[in-house]
Design an enzyme around this catalytic site. Structure first.
Site, PDB file in Angstrom:
ATOM      1  N   CYS A  53      69.665  33.001  21.415  1.00  0.00           N
ATOM      2  CA  CYS A  53      69.362  31.253  21.080  1.00  0.00           C
ATOM      3  C   CYS A  53      69.165  30.269  21.877  1.00  0.00           C
ATOM      4  O   CYS A  53      69.584  29.805  22.786  1.00  0.00           O
ATOM      5  CB  CYS A  53      68.820  31.664  19.667  1.00  0.00           C
ATOM      6  SG  CYS A  53      68.688  32.566  17.914  1.00  0.00           S
ATOM      7  N   CYS A 108      27.461  37.095  36.650  1.00  0.00           N
ATOM      8  CA  CYS A 108      28.223  36.114  36.917  1.00  0.00           C
ATOM      9  C   CYS A 108      28.872  35.222  37.780  1.00  0.00           C
ATOM     10  O   CYS A 108      28.975  34.583  37.764  1.00  0.00           O
ATOM     11  CB  CYS A 108      29.134  36.708  35.652  1.00  0.00           C
ATOM     12  SG  CYS A 108      30.845  37.511  36.383  1.00  0.00           S
ATOM     13  N   CYS A 115      43.179  42.995  47.477  1.00  0.00           N
ATOM     14  CA  CYS A 115      44.285  41.910  46.122  1.00  0.00           C
ATOM     15  C   CYS A 115      43.970  42.565  45.548  1.00  0.00           C
ATOM     16  O   CYS A 115      44.812  42.187  44.007  1.00  0.00           O
ATOM     17  CB  CYS A 115      43.950  40.536  46.711  1.00  0.00           C
ATOM     18  SG  CYS A 115      42.458  39.499  46.691  1.00  0.00           S
ATOM     19  N   CYS A 125      36.543  40.038  36.679  1.00  0.00           N
ATOM     20  CA  CYS A 125      35.364  40.820  36.080  1.00  0.00           C
ATOM     21  C   CYS A 125      35.333  40.716  34.578  1.00  0.00           C
ATOM     22  O   CYS A 125      36.257  41.068  34.347  1.00  0.00           O
ATOM     23  CB  CYS A 125      35.152  41.655  36.812  1.00  0.00           C
ATOM     24  SG  CYS A 125      33.949  42.359  36.343  1.00  0.00           S
TER      25      CYS A 125
END
Lengths: 424, 455
Positions: free
Chosen positions: A137, A348, A384, A391
């Site tokens: 923690c 797009c 790459c 997409c």
């Protein structure tokens, strides 16, 4: 049907899905609900010495991405704030009532041998299956010399692990903090100390957000905030890497790993197992959706294993480890390029603008009879992958391997590498 | 069914509270949660098809992204930069054939981003604040007359005022707004939005209005050309096409646009008389609007008859569907051929079925049918009232097909007169196109005035 029963350093559970040490495992009522829901085991929320710690209000921060809630999550809650005796009584009762489930108890006491020697027999007496040492923690307890303050010093990790191994018959799992530069060092220390296993990752030190009205980090406690432990889906990549680092390190190879970090479904769990983990611990996903998510984890893992022909978890556990390597051993002569499926493309243009603005100008924005058409310029594409990630349509952009006619050659062998060792 | 001796036309066919409910906002504004969820559906397309489909070229992905980050003011500014009536357009644009029709989400999942609703979310929020998002440029000392205070005129006036010119709007009606105020179905623009929008737009400063002032009656084009540095004509289409049938000049055969205007201005809609059986002739938005509103006022049967098929209706598929879910019956391929009157009122209309012949021309089949009616609404198109711009006066604007001819800058045949909106030859019946016309004209006028200044 695949057999997903688990035996992790002698701790048996009907499935490898455990609830991690955290609020969902703080009390009998929660743990019993979890077992009824089908969880294979729990790591009981960390016990400390009396008097119990005191917690603040509020305790959680979160990172939301538009409609996706809690992609990241952090907390400033300390260890169990209930009296030690109550926790021990409940652990004993639950283990008695649910003997087939894994009952691991998380512990955090001061870094003194006496403290550990005092608490271990008490836990042993409950009939618990094992202990997990909370060296992780990063908030609150670390200010008191516990938690990540221990986990960040390999010598302490080793020392405490050794104390515990000498004082108890129970398997010892060391929970590692990711707040270090190289996870292999504390893992090696745990192994040297005799730990049976490591679990990782604990939470990452973090500030989830800043409240711009209050001008304070969240969660805000009366006008101020503090750094807390970060977890949830966003930390999974960090956890996967650390798991792989330990799995493929010469010194720690084969050391059992209980995976933690952004696991919310069977696929996440399978990925960690492919990197060598034996069990998968879950917290944030349960805190987000309740215990029922284990249904999908159990059935999803089994169905995937059946599909792949894996009869047991051991059949695929660690299978991805040999494929994790150093960059310098990757094949420089391998070439892949992006391919756009024009029938799936919704026009797009995200692939184009991402490549054009930020990468290699390898996707042309054309118009064919007035209609948009995005096309990869093969000669410019370096493979790459950015376009396939931006997409929004599944499988629309794929990376296709190209035949180069060149043999495998890594950087250590590459004539362009000035540091290359002559391969005579 | 037996017919009453006189047409059954009565007010308060429904309880007043039911009428009120029927005329509430048909598509209430999104709350923040819904807006954030919807905005996150936008892919932020490059070279976005929605922007291309918008007559005013609003940068839609950009304003939606701003909504998703709670930069709602930035979003509204983006919209108003291109379309100062973005608030009304958010309510009335047929987005289903414009931006939303081109949304790439249609390809992957048949459900576009709800762009219209997001535009309304942003614009409503900004308009509820004090002030105005734009400032005027330094005064040019030039004066422009804008004839017609509808969407084209308001858009032109606002842009001219922004560019530093002083504008006077001449409006024939008592209120500015044009069809925003007197047309458009009431449930699309509730709470006096059209007037609130006009007042908000005027906050830019530099615009004064002379209402109740009609071109050709109270002022002439010659006067305006003499007294102002430039003139913009956005007259709309004030004339209504007639059926061309004997006996249509009776009280229960009405122009849909007149009734809609009355409905829009009525302080209490339960006092509006409405027929029990209503026939609507036409296939455009006016026909749809009068049909639905008649139904919502309590008409029992509303039948819309159009001489061609659903694909040829100028009302969009969405409007047609909305009429149908409102209980309007649409009959295609029939034209009215005879009005059957009794005691000075049309009680029945005879229609002839129609079809396309080999050459694609519309012809009657010879077969007929008749529909009973208490009221007939004519909604077969509006036309330019020519006289004020092309009458006996010395100076007149060239017309083609009954509308004003303009070039790409919206300039008319007279050098210092521009025109836009429904009254020009390129005019569609879209509010958003009128806004664009006004904007283009204002930019051209500004160029013209600055050239003049530099001489």
């Amino acid at each position: 049907m695949a057999d997903i029963r688990s035996n992790f350093v002698g701790i048996k559970s009907p499935n490898p899905f455990w609830l991690a040490s955290a609020p969902p495992t703080d009390k009998e009522v929660n743990v019993v609900r979890a077992f009824k829901a089908g969880w294979g085991g729990v790591v009981w929320k960390t016990l400390g010495e009396n008097p119990p710690v005191v917690n603040v209000s509020s305790r959680y921060g979160a990172l939301h991405l538009n409609d996706s809630r809690m992609v990241g999550f952090n907390n400033i809650e300390l260890i169990s704030d209930r009296p030690l005796e109550i926790n021990l009584q409940e652990i004993k009762k639950v283990k008695r009532d649910w003997p087939d489930r894994a009952m691991v108890v998380s512990l955090m006491v001061p870094c003194e041998e006496e403290s550990w020697k005092r608490i271990l027999p008490l836990v042993e007496e409950t009939g618990a299956d094992g202990i997990e040492l909370n060296f992780g923690c990063p908030h609150g307890m670390s200010e008191r010399g516990m938690g990540s303050a221990v986990g960040q010093v390999p010598e302490y990790v080793e020392m405490v692990a050794r104390w515990c191994k000498q004082s108890t018959r129970m398997p010892v799992i060391v929970k590692l903090t990711p707040n270090v530069t190289d996870i292999r060092h504390p893992a090696r220390a745990a192994k040297r100390g005799g730990a049976d296993a490591v679990s990782l990752i604990n939470t990452i030190n973090s500030i989830c957000s800043v409240d711009l009205d209050l001008m304070a980090p969240t969660p805000v406690v009366d006008g101020k905030g503090t750094h807390g432990g970060y977890c949830g889906p966003a930390v999974k990549p960090v956890a996967l890497n650390m798991t792989a680092e330990i799995a493929r390190d010469a010194e720690t190879q084969g050391l059992p790993i209980s995976a933690i970090g952004g696991i919310g479904n069977w696929r996440d769990a399978a990925e960690f197992m492919a990197l060598g983990a034996g069990t998968a611990q879950v917290c944030t996903a349960a805190m987000h959706h309740g215990f029922k998510i284990v249904d999908d984890m159990i059935s999803g893992l089994k169905n995937w294993m059946d599909e792949k022909g894996y009869a047991t978890i051991e059949d695929f556990r660690g299978r991805a480890v040999p494929n994790v390597t150093d960059w310098k051993f990757l094949n420089i002569n391998f070439k892949s390029i992006a391919k756009i499926d024009q029938d799936k493309c919704i026009k797009c243009g995200l692939c184009h603008i991402a490549c054009e603005d930020t990468s290699h100008q390898a996707i042309a924005a054309n118009r064919l009879e007035g209609k948009r058409r995005y096309e990869v310029i093969d000669e410019e594409c370096v493979g790459c992958n950015l376009c396939s990630h931006v997409c929004p349509v599944p499988d629309c952009i794929t990376m296709v391997s190209m035949e180069t006619g060149k043999p495998y050659q890594n950087w250590t062998q590459d004539p362009r590498n000035p540091m290359r060792k002559a391969a005579e | 069914m037996a017919q009453s001796a006189t047409p059954d036309i009565a007010a308060a066919r429904l309880q007043p509270q039911d009428i009120d409910r029927n005329f509430e906002d048909v598509k209430p504004v999104l709350d923040r949660k819904r807006a954030i969820v919807e905005s996150s559906r936008c892919y932020f397309c490059y070279d976005a098809p929605c922007t291309e489909a918008c007559p005013t070229s609003i940068d839609i992905p950009n304003f939606i992204r701003m909504i998703s980050t709670d930069n709602v003011r930035g979003a509204a500014e983006k919209i108003f930069e291109q379309n100062i009536l973005g608030g009304m357009c958010a309510r009335v644009c047929p987005t289903e054939i414009l931006c939303e029709d081109s949304c790439v989400r249609n390809t992957s999942e048949d459900k576009p981003v709800n762009i219209g609703a997001l535009q309304r979310y942003a614009t409503d929020r900004l308009m509820a604040q004090d002030g105005h998002p734009f400032q005027r440029q330094a005064p040019s000392g030039r004066k422009v007359a804008v004839v017609g205070g509808g969407p084209a005129g308001l858009s032109c006036a606002h842009r001219l005022a922004m560019l530093g010119h002083d504008v006077t709007i001449f409006e024939a009606h008592d209120k500015l707004g044009g069809l925003n105020e007197y047309g458009i179905a009431a449930y699309k623009t509730v709470d006096d939005f059209a007037q609130r929008e006009v007042q908000w737009l005027m906050r830019i400063g530099g615009i004064s209005a002379k209402t109740g002032t009609a071109l050709g009656r109270d002022v002439t084009l010659e006067q305006l050309r003499r007294d102002y540095d430039a003139v913009f004509v956005g007259l709309g289409l004030a004339g209504v096409n007639a059926l061309g049938l004997d006996g249509e000049e009776v009280a229960n055969v009405q122009d849909a646009v007149d009734y809609i205007a009355k409905l829009r201005q009525a302080p209490d809609k339960s006092k509006l008389p409405v027929g029990r059986k209503v026939l609507v002739i036409g296939g455009g938005n006016t026909a749809i609007d009068i049909a639905i509103q008649s139904k919502r006022l309590g008409a029992e049967d509303v039948t819309l008859v159009y001489r061609r098929g659903p694909d040829q209706m100028s009302a969009t598929w969405h409007e047609q569907e909305f009429a149908q879910v409102n209980g309007v019956k649409i009959k295609h391929w029939a034209k009215p051929v005879r009005l059957i009157s009794h005691q000075g009122a049309v009680r029945e209309v005879e229609f002839e079925y129609t079809q396309l012949d080999d050459q694609g021309r519309l012809t009657g089949t010879g077969e007929t049918f008749a529909l009973l009616c208490d009221v007939v609404f004519k909604a077969i198109g509006q036309k330019l009232v020519k006289d004020p711009v092309n009458g006996k006066a010395h100076e007149s604007l060239d017309l083609a097909n009954g509308k004003i001819v303009v070039n790409a800058d919206m300039q008319t045949s007279l050098p210092n007169v521009w025109a836009g909106g429904d009254c020009v030859a390129s005019g569609t019946d879209l509010t958003v196109q009128s806004v664009e016309d006004g904007k283009i004209a204002a930019i051209a006028i500004d160029r013209y005035l600055r050239r003049k200044n530099s001489k």
